[in-house]
Motif scaffolding. Structure first.
Motif, PDB file in Angstrom:
ATOM      1  N   UNK A   1       0.880  -1.205   0.019  1.00 34.62           N
ATOM      2  CA  UNK A   1      -0.030   0.073  -0.176  1.00 34.62           C
ATOM      3  C   UNK A   1       0.831   1.240   0.006  1.00 34.62           C
ATOM      4  N   UNK A   2       1.812   1.261   0.897  1.00 28.11           N
ATOM      5  CA  UNK A   2       2.604   2.497   0.882  1.00 28.11           C
ATOM      6  C   UNK A   2       3.449   2.563  -0.416  1.00 28.11           C
ATOM      7  N   UNK A   3       3.900   1.522  -1.130  1.00 27.52           N
ATOM      8  CA  UNK A   3       4.860   1.687  -2.166  1.00 27.52           C
ATOM      9  C   UNK A   3       4.051   2.138  -3.250  1.00 27.52           C
ATOM     10  N   UNK A   4       2.896   1.526  -3.509  1.00 25.69           N
ATOM     11  CA  UNK A   4       1.769   2.141  -4.582  1.00 25.69           C
ATOM     12  C   UNK A   4       1.941   3.966  -4.287  1.00 25.69           C
ATOM     13  N   UNK A   5       1.625   4.121  -3.146  1.00 20.61           N
ATOM     14  CA  UNK A   5       1.111   5.578  -2.909  1.00 20.61           C
ATOM     15  C   UNK A   5       2.388   6.413  -3.329  1.00 20.61           C
ATOM     16  N   UNK A   6       3.575   5.985  -2.735  1.00 18.94           N
ATOM     17  CA  UNK A   6       5.051   6.769  -2.758  1.00 18.94           C
ATOM     18  C   UNK A   6       5.418   6.871  -4.436  1.00 18.94           C
ATOM     19  N   UNK A   7       4.836   6.036  -5.133  1.00 18.47           N
ATOM     20  CA  UNK A   7       5.267   5.975  -6.680  1.00 18.47           C
ATOM     21  C   UNK A   7       4.653   7.301  -7.381  1.00 18.47           C
ATOM     22  N   UNK A   8       3.848   7.983  -6.793  1.00 17.46           N
ATOM     23  CA  UNK A   8       2.982   8.945  -7.465  1.00 17.46           C
ATOM     24  C   UNK A   8       3.932  10.288  -7.047  1.00 17.46           C
ATOM     25  N   UNK A   9       3.997  11.503  -8.422  1.00 17.54           N
ATOM     26  CA  UNK A   9       4.629  12.248  -7.985  1.00 17.54           C
ATOM     27  C   UNK A   9       3.909  13.328  -6.970  1.00 17.54           C
ATOM     28  N   UNK A  10       4.842  14.025  -6.082  1.00 19.02           N
ATOM     29  CA  UNK A  10       4.324  15.005  -5.466  1.00 19.02           C
ATOM     30  C   UNK A  10       3.864  14.686  -3.910  1.00 19.02           C
ATOM     31  N   UNK A  11       4.158  13.238  -3.788  1.00 14.58           N
ATOM     32  CA  UNK A  11       3.771  12.330  -2.537  1.00 14.58           C
ATOM     33  C   UNK A  11       5.392  12.443  -1.728  1.00 14.58           C
ATOM     34  N   UNK A  12       5.154  13.218  -0.498  1.00 15.28           N
ATOM     35  CA  UNK A  12       6.025  13.303   0.380  1.00 15.28           C
ATOM     36  C   UNK A  12       6.603  12.056   1.344  1.00 15.28           C
ATOM     37  N   UNK A  13       5.454  11.419   1.752  1.00 18.83           N
ATOM     38  CA  UNK A  13       5.490  10.090   2.598  1.00 18.83           C
ATOM     39  C   UNK A  13       4.203   9.487   2.699  1.00 18.83           C
ATOM     40  N   UNK A  14       4.111   8.190   3.005  1.00 24.48           N
ATOM     41  CA  UNK A  14       2.901   7.730   3.271  1.00 24.48           C
ATOM     42  C   UNK A  14       2.891   6.531   4.362  1.00 24.48           C
ATOM     43  N   UNK A  15       1.869   6.710   5.067  1.00 19.59           N
ATOM     44  CA  UNK A  15       1.701   5.637   6.231  1.00 19.59           C
ATOM     45  C   UNK A  15       0.378   5.027   6.153  1.00 19.59           C
ATOM     46  N   UNK A  16       0.688   3.440   6.416  1.00 19.56           N
ATOM     47  CA  UNK A  16      -0.683   2.330   6.345  1.00 19.56           C
ATOM     48  C   UNK A  16      -1.101   2.739   7.770  1.00 19.56           C
ATOM     49  N   UNK A  17      -2.410   2.954   7.969  1.00 18.95           N
ATOM     50  CA  UNK A  17      -3.128   2.899   9.405  1.00 18.95           C
ATOM     51  C   UNK A  17      -4.163   2.041   9.421  1.00 18.95           C
ATOM     52  N   UNK A  18      -4.529   1.837  10.808  1.00 12.24           N
ATOM     53  CA  UNK A  18      -5.740   1.104  11.068  1.00 12.24           C
ATOM     54  C   UNK A  18      -5.748  -0.369  10.358  1.00 12.24           C
ATOM     55  N   UNK A  19      -4.457  -0.915  10.514  1.00  7.89           N
ATOM     56  CA  UNK A  19      -4.444  -2.377  10.003  1.00  7.89           C
ATOM     57  C   UNK A  19      -4.575  -2.348   8.749  1.00  7.89           C
ATOM     58  N   UNK A  20      -4.348  -1.380   8.208  1.00  8.57           N
ATOM     59  CA  UNK A  20      -4.370  -1.401   6.513  1.00  8.57           C
ATOM     60  C   UNK A  20      -5.524  -1.105   6.039  1.00  8.57           C
ATOM     61  N   UNK A  21      -6.576  -0.514   6.877  1.00  4.94           N
ATOM     62  CA  UNK A  21      -7.824   0.078   6.213  1.00  4.94           C
ATOM     63  C   UNK A  21      -7.842   1.321   5.957  1.00  4.94           C
ATOM     64  N   UNK A  22      -6.809   2.030   6.375  1.00  2.03           N
ATOM     65  CA  UNK A  22      -6.532   3.522   5.912  1.00  2.03           C
ATOM     66  C   UNK A  22      -5.167   3.785   5.299  1.00  2.03           C
ATOM     67  N   UNK A  23      -5.136   4.724   4.400  1.00  2.00           N
ATOM     68  CA  UNK A  23      -3.930   5.051   3.843  1.00  2.00           C
ATOM     69  C   UNK A  23      -3.600   6.579   3.835  1.00  2.00           C
ATOM     70  N   UNK A  24      -2.633   7.038   4.919  1.00  2.00           N
ATOM     71  CA  UNK A  24      -2.634   8.481   4.887  1.00  2.00           C
ATOM     72  C   UNK A  24      -1.313   8.972   4.168  1.00  2.00           C
ATOM     73  N   UNK A  25      -1.720   9.805   3.126  1.00  2.00           N
ATOM     74  CA  UNK A  25      -0.807  10.342   2.211  1.00  2.00           C
ATOM     75  C   UNK A  25      -0.552  11.762   2.289  1.00  2.00           C
TER      76      UNK A  25
END
Length: 520
Positions: free
Chosen positions: A448-472
């Motif tokens: 999940x974090x890898x997919x999000x971090x691959x987009x331009x403009x993303x500074x950091x990503x954290x998977x939250x709530x046992x993978x039910x939420x992704x904070x970008x």
């Protein structure tokens, strides 16, 4: 007679000798007095010469000192004048700047006055036009009622009756189409509901490996941890990469992260913050760095202690450090470092029973799961990762092969390979060991974090709530508010296309702007 003459001669000789001695003494005294007088005169002449020289030197030094003092006074005067000129120049610049700002403010004020006057005129014109439109609408309505001999309510009801009659067939067709779509989606919806239920039922097992509870002295401290407008908790989560959950549980906050070392570092930092009492972003960053250093020291100590317990004293320092990281890693509900020590002991016991040297089996048993310490960072099975790591730091080929073969990633072909496999299976044969694969769960969060971090403009990503939420977290200079909405949609779409997961994943794009100025 002769005797008398002899005595008289001797007496006369003595008298003459005494007289001669006195004469000589008197002559020498006169010479000494003359020499002394001459020395006195010479000394007086030298003293006069020295006095004259001293006076001349003093006069010269006096003149030199006066000249130097005058030069220093001139230099100080020039420096003071330069400083005065510099200050005058700065003051002049400041005055010019203030005047320019005042002129700009005056211009803006005039422009605002003109704009306000224009808006007032436009508002008057709009009000006037609105009154005219309202009047025309009332006239048109009255004229229509007069022509049709119907009131507004009667005309409205008649129109609805005609439309309803015309759309009965279309309505029926729409209902049939909707029913077919609902039936087509029924199985998919049921599967999603069941998947969500399964995930919630498995939350206890996931919580054991991803959640840490931290006790706080009182519930009043929760507000300070959150901070004004949430700045403290937001800073803590951004620095640590760990989700800080604050709910109604009394005197407890929860840290959630799939990385055990990251979660332990956050726990130490939070406990130090609570003990210190000064909770603000700068202090959070400072104490997190100290906690990170402390956890690294504990990792090193754990690796050294594990090697000591296994009786192995020549491991490479990097292998010891990596081994210590297993202290914060669990697999199937068991601490991996303790599991590795147990496997090492079992390998040694079985080797001794077989009449073999236990040193190498104990070494291979201790290192067999070392790949799990870095499998978050390196793709591939942990057995292969551990074998590559051991090979890189000079372990013997037999040990490397035993590590790589303990899960049959390669074919076991030696007694050492079979010993490590057997000891690993014995250590793993415990109640509740096979409830769920934590590795697959962690891999999913990392994806999940890898997919999000691959987009331009993303500074950091954290998977939250046992993978039910992704904070970008995005860079506000590159991503606008409108682009943030599109980015959330694109990430969610990519997750749907590339991953398999139970339930739903909520993608939250966070765009934070900061403006800083200095009051002078």
């Amino acid at each position: 007679m002769y005797v008398l003459i002899a005595v008289a001669g001797i007496a006369a000789g003595l008298l003459i000798g005494v007289l001669l001695a006195r004469y000589r003494s008197t002559s020498k005294s006169n010479e000494l007095v003359a020499a002394a007088n001459k020395q006195v005169d010479d000394a007086r002449a030298q003293a006069a010469q020295i006095t004259a020289d001293a006076k001349a030197s003093a006069e010269t030094a006096k003149k030199s000192a006066l000249i130097e003092a005058r030069e220093e006074i001139i230099q100080l005067k020039q420096a003071s004048e330069a400083d005065d000129n510099k200050r005058k120049s700065e003051l002049q610049k400041l005055e010019n700047r203030v005047m320019q700002r005042e002129e700009s403010i005056d211009k803006r004020s005039d422009a605002l006055d003109r704009r306000e006057h224009q808006l007032s005129s436009l508002q008057s014109s709009i009000d006037k036009r609105k009154n005219e439109v309202d009047g025309l609408y009332e006239k048109q309505t009255a004229e229509l009622e007069r022509i049709s001999a119907l009131t507004r309510e009667d005309a409205h009801n008649e129109l609805l009756d005609r439309v309803r009659a015309d759309t009965i067939k279309e309505e029926a067709q729409i209902l049939r189409d909707s029913e077919q779509r609902v039936r087509a989606q029924a199985d998919k919806t049921a599967r999603e509901i069941v998947s969500t239920a399964i995930q919630r039922c498995a939350a206890d097992q996931a919580g054991e490996i991803t959640v840490t509870s931290v006790h706080i002295p009182s519930d009043d401290l929760k507000g300070r941890i959150i901070g004004r407008e949430g700045r403290n908790i937001r800073t803590f989560e951004q620095i640590s990469g760990v989700s800080l959950v604050i709910d109604d549980t009394p005197e407890t906050v929860v840290l959630s992260s799939f990385s055990p070392v990251r979660r332990e570092t956050a726990r130490v930092a939070l406990e130090n913050l609570i003990a210190d009492g000064r909770i603000h972003p700068a202090r959070i960053e400072e104490l997190y760095k100290k906690a990170e250093k402390l956890v690294n020291e504990r990792v090193q100590e754990a690796g050294e202690q594990a090697a000591f317990d296994a009786g192995i004293h020549d491991l490479h320092p990097e292998l010891i450090k990596t081994l210590g990281a297993l202290r914060y890693r669990t697999s199937f509900g068991q601490n991996v470092l303790q599991h590795s020590i147990q496997v090492s002991e079992l390998c040694g016991i079985m080797a001794s029973e077989l009449g073999l040297d236990p040193a190498m089996p104990k070494r291979a048993g201790l290192l067999h799961d070392i790949g799990k310490a870095i499998d978050h960072e390196v793709e591939g099975p942990h057995a292969v990762i551990g074998a590559d790591l051991a090979r890189r730091y000079g372990e013997k080929p037999a040990v490397v092969h035993a590590i790589e073969a303990h899960h049959a990633d390669v074919e076991p072909n030696t007694v050492l390979d079979v010993l490590v496999q057997a000891a690993d299976a014995i250590s793993a044969a415990r109640p509740g060991a096979r409830r769920e694969s934590a590795e697959n769960y962690i891999k999913r969060l990392e994806k999940l974090e890898e997919i999000s971090n691959a987009h331009d403009g993303v500074e950091r990503t954290y998977a939250m709530q046992a993978g039910r939420e992704l904070h970008v977290m995005v860079e506000p200079e590159k991503i606008s508010d409108a682009q943030a909405t599109v980015l959330a949609h694109d990430i969610a779409k990519q997750i749907e296309d590339e991953m398999e997961y139970p339930g739903q994943v909520k993608v939250v794009v966070i765009r934070e702007s900061r403006a800083v100025d200095i009051a002078k």
